[in-house]
Design an enzyme around this catalytic site. Structure first.
Site, PDB file in Angstrom:
ATOM      1  N   SER A 215     -27.116   4.313  -0.104  1.00  0.00           N
ATOM      2  CA  SER A 215     -26.672   5.689  -0.360  1.00  0.00           C
ATOM      3  C   SER A 215     -26.150   5.816  -1.782  1.00  0.00           C
ATOM      4  O   SER A 215     -25.907   6.910  -2.249  1.00  0.00           O
ATOM      5  CB  SER A 215     -25.557   6.042   0.612  1.00  0.00           C
ATOM      6  OG  SER A 215     -24.419   5.253   0.327  1.00  0.00           O
ATOM      7  N   GLY A 216     -25.950   4.680  -2.445  1.00  0.00           N
ATOM      8  CA  GLY A 216     -25.293   4.737  -3.745  1.00  0.00           C
ATOM      9  C   GLY A 216     -23.799   4.487  -3.601  1.00  0.00           C
ATOM     10  O   GLY A 216     -23.104   4.245  -4.565  1.00  0.00           O
ATOM     11  N   GLY A 217     -23.296   4.530  -2.365  1.00  0.00           N
ATOM     12  CA  GLY A 217     -21.876   4.299  -2.115  1.00  0.00           C
ATOM     13  C   GLY A 217     -21.569   2.802  -2.042  1.00  0.00           C
ATOM     14  O   GLY A 217     -22.476   1.975  -1.985  1.00  0.00           O
ATOM     15  N   VAL A 218     -20.270   2.492  -2.013  1.00  0.00           N
ATOM     16  CA  VAL A 218     -19.857   1.091  -2.084  1.00  0.00           C
ATOM     17  C   VAL A 218     -20.239   0.311  -0.814  1.00  0.00           C
ATOM     18  O   VAL A 218     -20.678  -0.840  -0.897  1.00  0.00           O
ATOM     19  CB  VAL A 218     -18.351   0.953  -2.431  1.00  0.00           C
ATOM     20  CG1 VAL A 218     -17.490   1.772  -1.519  1.00  0.00           C
ATOM     21  CG2 VAL A 218     -17.898  -0.484  -2.399  1.00  0.00           C
ATOM     22  N   ASP A 219     -20.130   0.923   0.360  1.00  0.00           N
ATOM     23  CA  ASP A 219     -20.344   0.158   1.593  1.00  0.00           C
ATOM     24  C   ASP A 219     -21.792  -0.325   1.731  1.00  0.00           C
ATOM     25  O   ASP A 219     -22.044  -1.505   1.996  1.00  0.00           O
ATOM     26  CB  ASP A 219     -19.978   0.986   2.835  1.00  0.00           C
ATOM     27  CG  ASP A 219     -18.552   1.504   2.766  1.00  0.00           C
ATOM     28  OD1 ASP A 219     -17.781   0.971   1.950  1.00  0.00           O
ATOM     29  OD2 ASP A 219     -18.217   2.433   3.513  1.00  0.00           O
ATOM     30  N   SER A 220     -22.748   0.586   1.553  1.00  0.00           N
ATOM     31  CA  SER A 220     -24.137   0.154   1.703  1.00  0.00           C
ATOM     32  C   SER A 220     -24.525  -0.801   0.573  1.00  0.00           C
ATOM     33  O   SER A 220     -25.309  -1.724   0.772  1.00  0.00           O
ATOM     34  CB  SER A 220     -25.086   1.350   1.787  1.00  0.00           C
ATOM     35  OG  SER A 220     -25.075   2.108   0.614  1.00  0.00           O
ATOM     36  N   ALA A 221     -23.945  -0.617  -0.606  1.00  0.00           N
ATOM     37  CA  ALA A 221     -24.272  -1.512  -1.726  1.00  0.00           C
ATOM     38  C   ALA A 221     -23.781  -2.929  -1.450  1.00  0.00           C
ATOM     39  O   ALA A 221     -24.505  -3.906  -1.660  1.00  0.00           O
ATOM     40  CB  ALA A 221     -23.648  -0.981  -3.014  1.00  0.00           C
TER      41      ALA A 221
ATOM     42  N   GLY B 250       5.174   3.130  16.656  1.00  0.00           N
ATOM     43  CA  GLY B 250       4.464   4.153  17.425  1.00  0.00           C
ATOM     44  C   GLY B 250       5.372   5.338  17.613  1.00  0.00           C
ATOM     45  O   GLY B 250       6.590   5.241  17.394  1.00  0.00           O
TER      46      GLY B 250
ATOM     47  N   HIS C  66      10.151  -0.519   8.473  1.00  0.00           N
ATOM     48  CA  HIS C  66       8.708  -0.733   8.323  1.00  0.00           C
ATOM     49  C   HIS C  66       8.408  -1.649   7.133  1.00  0.00           C
ATOM     50  O   HIS C  66       8.346  -1.174   5.995  1.00  0.00           O
ATOM     51  CB  HIS C  66       7.995   0.610   8.132  1.00  0.00           C
ATOM     52  CG  HIS C  66       7.955   1.417   9.385  1.00  0.00           C
ATOM     53  ND1 HIS C  66       6.961   1.283  10.322  1.00  0.00           N
ATOM     54  CD2 HIS C  66       8.814   2.339   9.876  1.00  0.00           C
ATOM     55  CE1 HIS C  66       7.190   2.095  11.334  1.00  0.00           C
ATOM     56  NE2 HIS C  66       8.314   2.744  11.093  1.00  0.00           N
TER      57      HIS C  66
ATOM     58  N   GLU D 125       5.641  -2.840   6.376  1.00  0.00           N
ATOM     59  CA  GLU D 125       4.264  -2.647   5.908  1.00  0.00           C
ATOM     60  C   GLU D 125       4.112  -1.545   4.866  1.00  0.00           C
ATOM     61  O   GLU D 125       3.069  -1.444   4.232  1.00  0.00           O
ATOM     62  CB  GLU D 125       3.337  -2.379   7.102  1.00  0.00           C
ATOM     63  CG  GLU D 125       3.447  -0.997   7.755  1.00  0.00           C
ATOM     64  CD  GLU D 125       4.580  -0.878   8.794  1.00  0.00           C
ATOM     65  OE1 GLU D 125       5.538  -1.671   8.748  1.00  0.00           O
ATOM     66  OE2 GLU D 125       4.506   0.048   9.629  1.00  0.00           O
TER      67      GLU D 125
ATOM     68  N   CYS E 198       9.627  -1.562  14.435  1.00  0.00           N
ATOM     69  CA  CYS E 198      10.027  -0.208  14.862  1.00  0.00           C
ATOM     70  C   CYS E 198       9.895  -0.063  16.384  1.00  0.00           C
ATOM     71  O   CYS E 198      10.689  -0.631  17.124  1.00  0.00           O
ATOM     72  CB  CYS E 198       9.217   0.834  14.088  1.00  0.00           C
ATOM     73  SG  CYS E 198       9.901   2.489  14.253  1.00  0.00           S
ATOM     74  N   TYR E 199       8.887   0.643  16.857  1.00  0.00           N
ATOM     75  CA  TYR E 199       8.711   0.766  18.310  1.00  0.00           C
ATOM     76  C   TYR E 199       8.594  -0.620  18.951  1.00  0.00           C
ATOM     77  O   TYR E 199       9.178  -0.883  20.008  1.00  0.00           O
ATOM     78  CB  TYR E 199       7.456   1.593  18.615  1.00  0.00           C
ATOM     79  CG  TYR E 199       7.217   1.829  20.096  1.00  0.00           C
ATOM     80  CD1 TYR E 199       7.840   2.885  20.752  1.00  0.00           C
ATOM     81  CD2 TYR E 199       6.386   0.980  20.827  1.00  0.00           C
ATOM     82  CE1 TYR E 199       7.634   3.102  22.110  1.00  0.00           C
ATOM     83  CE2 TYR E 199       6.174   1.185  22.182  1.00  0.00           C
ATOM     84  CZ  TYR E 199       6.807   2.250  22.818  1.00  0.00           C
ATOM     85  OH  TYR E 199       6.602   2.460  24.155  1.00  0.00           O
TER      86      TYR E 199
ATOM     87  N   LYS F 135     -11.802  -1.318   3.727  1.00  0.00           N
ATOM     88  CA  LYS F 135     -12.400  -0.896   2.456  1.00  0.00           C
ATOM     89  C   LYS F 135     -11.981  -1.777   1.271  1.00  0.00           C
ATOM     90  O   LYS F 135     -12.819  -2.147   0.450  1.00  0.00           O
ATOM     91  CB  LYS F 135     -11.988   0.549   2.181  1.00  0.00           C
ATOM     92  CG  LYS F 135     -12.736   1.216   1.061  1.00  0.00           C
ATOM     93  CD  LYS F 135     -13.973   1.852   1.626  1.00  0.00           C
ATOM     94  CE  LYS F 135     -14.693   2.734   0.643  1.00  0.00           C
ATOM     95  NZ  LYS F 135     -15.856   3.356   1.314  1.00  0.00           N
TER      96      LYS F 135
END
Ligand code: XMP
Length: 518
Positions: A231-237, A61, A176, A178, A88-89, A374
């Protein structure tokens, strides 16, 4: 959350101290196939005393632990007996809270540093080299470890670059793990998850699908129709494919074609959903309606508003034909959930990726992806058999090409942009850069310039090519595309797209620019 809701997975709680670190840590934990959740620094010991919670990670942070307003955690959390890793923090907070000392040594450490492991029997560094490169970003340093702790690694700038209290399974690292610039970082995180905290790696696309299918069935019951706006996008598909697996032909997908999609996109969506997945599919061809509403409109916000409202009207008309629909599928992801507050507070957003949905519809939301990032959505989509073109699709704005045409949207200008855009994406694909580039597309500005073709003077449109790298679209940088690739894109657009005589490349980062032009 009950044990049934977490389906027996072990959970690692990542306590967020700000500045995007927590999200990346949570993703890395999941990449190691362990379920993770992000919680605020105000989390109570009671909230963490859940049977599935196996370990805590205190994130990095931007604050200094030595200022009065420094965010901290309830001291009762240290008494839960859970393994804790401070990064870190978080590392400095553990040192301060348990009796060590953190101070400003006058020089910070930023960027790569050489780490020397001084305690090779430490579980975090087991079977790893004694020297490794790590990524640092700190001003304060731990100067004294708490009693019962020992330093386990150092760098030139930090005498306590890592520490541990073996008896209590509490570890801290100043660097870090990550970030990709710490090459051994994921291994260190895995040592923590599996050796220190004994988590089980059960969080896989298959397990996510099985659990969500079960959860969706439980939510929607035995009768009634479930609607999904594609919508044609990945999430709704992916959300649609998952719900289809759960409820089969009770799902109806509604695809509103506003005529502002990319080349061949509508056909590709229909092909996938109708022929490959055999999902009940309503393709609303509303191009003319949108075009009529947009005629003569040049203001960016006015365009967005018209598209959003027209979308809602069209969707409502379809919904009216499905009176037995009591559920609406949405592709909400975990980052949206964290940003918009706790469960139950979810509301249909006006700025949605299908342009905004009616907020007065009497339906319950089904959000099978609300636990996922995602990259997990992509893995689930692949596992569900969605084609690569859908799963690896770039983010695309709800208002579509409208926000990439500066000025009025006419059929002629749409056609120019669509053809130029297809060339940009095709060449990028050929160069094998699809997955490295966050978004790459063409923009059609509202100006024309003079050129010469053969012996003729031309007065044509320029095309602006925009390609950016990004992690989350909050910030972005222009992609350093190879010059020969840019050259190919330019000559193909000029030769193949009538009306274009010039190509420019946008070299603006976000901020101060945005990714889209409108
Ligand atoms: P900007 O242009 O704000 O875009 O840097 C950030 C990301 O959001 C996408 N974008 C949208 N997505 N509805 C959406 O679903 C919208 O109205 C919208 N506007 C921009 C953009 O493509 C980028 O990925």
């Amino acid at each position: 959350m009950t044990e049934t809701e977490t389906h027996g997975h072990d959970t690692v709680m990542v306590v967020d101290f700000g500045a995007q670190y927590a999200k990346l840590i949570a993703r890395r934990v999941r990449e190691a196939r362990v379920r993770s959740e992000i919680v605020g620094a105000d989390v109570t010991p009671q909230a963490l005393a859940r049977p599935d919670v196996r370990a805590l990670i205190l994130s990095g942070g931007p604050a200094s632990v030595n200022v009065d307003a420094a965010p901290g955690i309830d001291p009762g959390i240290y008494d839960l007996g859970l393994p804790i890793l401070g990064i870190c923090y978080g590392h400095q907070l553990i040192a301060r809270d348990l009796g060590g000392r953190v101070s400003s040594t006058g020089t910070g450490e930023y960027g790569p540093a050489q780490l020397t492991v001084s305690a090779s029997d430490s579980l975090l560094f087991e079977d790893m080299p004694d020297e490794m490169t790590v990524w640092m970003s700190h001003y304060d340093s731990v100067v004294d470890v708490p009693a019962s702790f020992r330093p386990t690694a150092r760098t030139d700038g930090s005498t306590v670059a890592a520490m541990e209290s073996r008896g209590r399974d509490i570890h801290g690292v100043q660097f870090h793990p990550e970030v990709v610039h710490t090459p051994w970082g994921q291994e260190i995180l895995k040592r923590y998850l599996f050796k220190v905290a004994a988590c089980r790696p059960t969080w896989t696309p298959t397990s996510i699908i099985e659990e969500q299918v079960e959860a969706v069935r439980g939510q929607v019951g035995a009768t009634g129709r479930v609607l999904c706006a594609l919508s044609g996008g990945v999430d709704s598909a992916v959300a649609a494919a998952l719900v289809h697996k759960a409820v089969g032909d009770r799902l109806t997908c509604v695809f509103v074609d506003h005529g502002l999609l990319r080349k061949d996109e509508a056909e590709q969506v229909e092909e996938t959903f109708v022929r490959s997945l055999e999902i009940d599919f309503v393709h609303v061809k509303a191009q003319d309606r949108f075009q009529d509403q947009l005629a003569g409109v040049t203001d960016p916000e006015a365009k967005r508003k018209i598209i959003g409202e027209t979308f809602i009207r069209v969707f409502e008309e379809v919904a009216r034909d499905h009176e037995d629909a009591h559920f609406l599928v949405q592709g909400t992801l975990y980052p949206d959930v964290i940003e918009s507050g706790p469960k139950g507070a979810a509301k249909i957003k006006s700025h949605h990726n299908v342009g905004g949905l009616p907020d007065d519809m009497d339906v319950e939301l089904v959000e099978p992806l609300r636990d996922l990032f995602k990259d997990e959505v992509r893995a689930v989509g692949t596992e569900l058999g969605l084609p690569e073109e859908i799963v690896w699709r770039q983010p695309f704005p709800g208002p579509g090409l409208a926000v990439r045409i500066i000025g009025e949207i006419t059929p002629e200008r749409l056609s120019i942009l669509r053809d130029a855009d297809a060339i940009v994406r095709e060449e990028l694909h050929r160069a094998g850069l699809d997955r490295e580039i966050w978004q790459a597309f063409a923009v059609l500005p509202g100006i024309r310039s003079v050129g010469v073709m053969g012996d003729e003077r031309t007065y044509g449109y320029p095309i602006i090519v925009r390609a950016v790298t990004s992690d989350d679209a909050m910030t972005a940088d222009w992609a350093r595309l190879p010059h020969d690739l840019l050259g190919r894109v330019s000559s193909r657009i000029i030769n193949e797209v009538p009306g274009v005589n010039r190509v420019a490349y946008d070299i603006s980062p976000k901020p101060p620019a945005t990714i889209e032009w409108e």
